[in-house]
Design a protein around this motif. Structure first.
Motif, short mmCIF file in Angstrom:
data_model
loop_
_atom_site.label_atom_id
_atom_site.label_comp_id
_atom_site.label_asym_id
_atom_site.label_seq_id
_atom_site.Cartn_x
_atom_site.Cartn_y
_atom_site.Cartn_z
N ALA A 103 66.54 55.17 20.88
CA ALA A 103 65.61 56.27 20.58
C ALA A 103 64.28 55.62 20.22
CB ALA A 103 66.12 57.10 19.42
N ASP A 104 63.19 56.24 20.67
CA ASP A 104 61.85 55.65 20.55
C ASP A 104 60.89 56.74 20.07
OD1 ASP A 104 59.47 54.28 20.95
OD2 ASP A 104 59.81 53.85 23.08
N ALA A 105 60.17 56.48 19.00
CA ALA A 105 59.21 57.47 18.51
C ALA A 105 58.08 56.77 17.77
CB ALA A 105 59.88 58.49 17.61
N GLY B 71 54.41 55.74 28.90
CA GLY B 71 55.74 56.11 28.44
C GLY B 71 56.76 55.68 29.50
N HIS B 72 58.02 56.05 29.28
CA HIS B 72 59.08 55.45 30.10
C HIS B 72 60.38 56.22 29.96
CE1 HIS B 72 60.36 53.80 26.19
NE2 HIS B 72 59.06 53.70 25.98
N GLY B 73 61.26 56.02 30.95
CA GLY B 73 62.63 56.47 30.78
C GLY B 73 63.27 55.64 29.68
N LEU C 188 63.34 60.77 28.43
CA LEU C 188 62.03 60.12 28.57
C LEU C 188 61.39 59.90 27.21
CD1 LEU C 188 60.50 62.52 31.29
CD2 LEU C 188 61.57 60.29 31.72
N ALA C 189 60.67 58.79 27.07
CA ALA C 189 59.80 58.58 25.91
C ALA C 189 58.39 58.94 26.37
CB ALA C 189 59.87 57.14 25.44
N ILE C 190 57.87 60.03 25.79
CA ILE C 190 56.53 60.51 26.15
C ILE C 190 55.60 60.10 25.00
CG2 ILE C 190 55.11 62.53 26.67
CD1 ILE C 190 57.63 63.85 27.81
N GLU C 191 54.55 59.33 25.32
CA GLU C 191 53.79 58.70 24.24
C GLU C 191 52.29 58.59 24.50
OE1 GLU C 191 54.73 54.53 23.56
OE2 GLU C 191 56.18 54.56 25.17
N PRO C 192 51.57 59.70 24.27
CA PRO C 192 50.11 59.61 24.42
C PRO C 192 49.49 58.59 23.48
CG PRO C 192 50.76 61.73 23.47
CD PRO C 192 52.01 61.05 23.93
N TYR D 89 51.24 58.98 19.46
CA TYR D 89 52.30 59.91 19.02
C TYR D 89 53.37 59.91 20.10
CZ TYR D 89 54.67 64.02 17.25
OH TYR D 89 55.63 64.87 16.74
N GLU D 90 54.61 59.83 19.70
CA GLU D 90 55.68 59.66 20.69
C GLU D 90 56.99 60.29 20.22
OE1 GLU D 90 56.90 55.52 21.12
OE2 GLU D 90 57.86 55.95 23.04
N ASN D 91 57.69 60.90 21.18
CA ASN D 91 59.07 61.31 20.95
C ASN D 91 59.90 61.00 22.18
OD1 ASN D 91 59.33 62.68 18.32
ND2 ASN D 91 57.81 64.09 19.15
CO CO Z 1 57.99 53.86 24.01
#
Ligand code: CO
Ligand code: MF3
Length: 247
Positions: free
Chosen positions: A105-107, A168-170, A199-203, A230-232
């Protein structure tokens, strides 16, 4: 390779995501002026180990720590240091990846330290909004380009720069999986998202120019202005999107 997660794998990703969300709740209580970024790192490391998880970034391609702490003009990958003391007026993005039972998990959250200028507060707020704009209506069949297009549109509307080199990335059994999730792009283009993708979406949004200077892990804005992140980690479902790293 893009992986579609099975229901059992999704359950594991939910557990990892929940643990990371809980860690961020603890960090938001712990973080304050006067502590060093290395103390934050130690706090996160101990929390992760205590809960039977593993810090994914530690030793990843030689990265020396558990978390990334990127202060003000540092865009991402800031290395925690005993000499980096958080001070009133700073913004610091804390990026954490952990794995639990084999799934990551990535945030990331950008924290305001003490009294922060209105300008910087707005940057942090808009960066978070970029994420929520990006996931609006996201579901099976949405296009990958929709994510980047919405982030770019929202950031540029406020005169901010969207970082191009970092994406960001899968995510799943590996911290970084396909596809790359750009924070810029064109609505209606790119691959179709499928139910079961995570997906990790991270602006990563700069107050000024989108350009950055890269030197090893060191990653700063070219113009020295602040940057926020910011990422989730999210799950694509048949008719919606689920945020795995929020409680
Ligand atoms: Co990431
Ligand atoms: N969240 C970051 C990413 O998606 C974490 C990488 S930190 C690293 O790339 F140090 F491990 F590279």
């Amino acid at each position: 390779m893009i992986t579609i997660k099975t229901p059992a794998q999704i359950e594991k990703m939910r557990k990892a995501g929940k643990l990371l969300a809980e860690l961020f709740e603890e960090i938001s209580k712990f973080i304050k002026p006067g502590i060093s970024t290395l103390e934050l790192d130690k706090f996160a490391y101990e929390y992760i180990i205590k809960h039977g998880a593993k810090p994914s970034c530690l030793h990843y391609q030689g990265y020396p720590n558990t978390i990334c702490t990127s202060i003000d003009n540092v865009v991402v990958h800031g290395i925690p240091k005993a000499t980096d003391i958080l001070k009133d007026g700073m913004i610091v993005s804390v990026d954490i990846v952990l794995s639990l039972d084999g799934y990551h998990a990535d945030a990331t959250r950008t924290y305001l330290i003490g009294n922060v200028s209105e300008e910087k507060r707005k940057l942090v707020e808009v960066t978070k909004e970029c994420f929520f704009e990006a996931i609006k209506g996201l579901k099976d069949g949405s296009r990958l380009g929709d994510i980047g297009a919405r982030i770019q549109h929202h950031a540029e509307k406020h005169g901010y720069g969207v970082v191009r080199e970092m994406v960001g990335h899968g995510i799943g059994a590996h911290m970084h999986e396909d596809p790359a999730v750009c924070n810029y792009g064109t609505e209606g283009t790119g691959m179709k998202l499928k139910e079961g993708m995570t997906l990790a979406i991270e602006p990563m949004i700069n107050m000024g120019t989108y350009k950055i200077k890269l030197n090893g892990w060191d990653c700063r804005t070219e113009d020295g202005q602040p940057s926020a992140h910011y990422e989730n980690t999210v799950l694509i479902k048949s008719d919606s999107v689920e945020i795995l790293t929020m409680i």
